[in-house]
Design a protein around this motif. Structure first.
Motif, short mmCIF file in Angstrom:
data_model
loop_
_atom_site.label_atom_id
_atom_site.label_comp_id
_atom_site.label_asym_id
_atom_site.label_seq_id
_atom_site.Cartn_x
_atom_site.Cartn_y
_atom_site.Cartn_z
N MET A 1 36.39 41.29 29.85
CA MET A 1 37.31 40.30 30.36
C MET A 1 36.67 39.57 31.54
N THR A 2 36.84 38.28 31.60
CA THR A 2 36.24 37.51 32.69
C THR A 2 37.14 37.59 33.92
N ARG A 3 36.60 37.08 35.03
CA ARG A 3 37.36 37.10 36.28
C ARG A 3 38.61 36.22 36.17
N ASP A 4 38.49 35.04 35.56
CA ASP A 4 39.65 34.15 35.41
C ASP A 4 40.74 34.78 34.54
N GLU A 5 40.33 35.44 33.47
CA GLU A 5 41.30 36.12 32.61
C GLU A 5 42.01 37.24 33.36
N THR A 6 41.25 37.99 34.17
CA THR A 6 41.83 39.08 34.96
C THR A 6 42.84 38.54 35.96
N LYS A 8 44.56 35.76 35.77
CA LYS A 8 45.74 35.28 35.04
C LYS A 8 46.62 36.44 34.56
N ARG A 9 46.00 37.52 34.12
CA ARG A 9 46.78 38.70 33.71
C ARG A 9 47.51 39.31 34.90
N GLU A 12 50.47 37.23 35.72
CA GLU A 12 51.53 37.51 34.74
C GLU A 12 52.31 38.76 35.12
N SER A 64 40.00 35.27 44.32
CA SER A 64 39.05 35.33 43.22
C SER A 64 37.68 34.94 43.79
N ASP A 143 34.75 42.74 35.02
CA ASP A 143 34.18 43.09 33.72
C ASP A 143 34.41 44.53 33.30
#
Length: 163
Positions: A1-6, A8-9, A12, A64, A143
């Motif tokens: 998982m990328t930093r941006d995805e983390t 965003k999760r 959420e 981030s 990651d």
């Protein structure tokens, strides 16, 4: 998982209970501030006959950053405490305010992790009659989901496990 995805999760996870305030092009890597407020009270028969009341607040600052270093950590910690202290209103009925710094990073230094783990700040207002505030912090490496926190931030591990 990328930093941006983390990130965003994580947002959420906070969305359901917190008010989210996104940051615009922060030089220190601030992505968003999440605010949580709750008011509790106990009364007898009618609401005007209150036995007690308590206000609880939490302000979560999500950063981030590419690499968490000592300098980055210290700048962000100082920012959270400075801005968070402006939001604290220690008055009768105030129970606690948590100031939480969350770091999502791609890499980190060992010195920064040592500093993060030892970081603490507890402040009481009028011998805790008007409540207290506490600084909590944790870091997630995007990651491989490596997680570190200070002693007060251990409660946040439940949230990180949900990620």
């Amino acid at each position: 998982m990328t930093r941006d995805e983390t990130v965003k999760r994580l947002i959420e996870c906070y969305e359901g209970y917190f008010d989210i305030h996104y940051s615009e092009a922060s030089p220190i890597g601030l992505y968003a501030r999440c605010d949580f407020h709750i008011h509790n009270s106990k009364y007898v028969l009618v609401k005007s006959a209150k036995l007690w009341e308590a206000d609880c607040h939490e302000y979560v600052y999500i950063f981030s950053v590419d690499k968490l270093t000592e300098e980055v950590f210290e700048r962000c910690r100082a920012y959270v405490i400075q801005e968070g202290d402006k939001l604290i209103d220690p008055k009768p009925g105030h129970m606690y305010t948590y100031l939480t710094a969350v770091f999502i990073c791609d890499d980190f230094t060992k010195e920064a992790v040592k500093l993060l783990k030892r970081s603490k700040r507890y402040k009481s207002y009028k011998l805790s009659l008007n409540g207290w505030s506490e600084f909590r912090t944790f870091m997630i490496k995007a990651d491989d989901k490596t997680f570190f926190s200070n002693k007060a931030g251990k409660e946040s591990s439940k949230l990180v496990k949900n990620l």
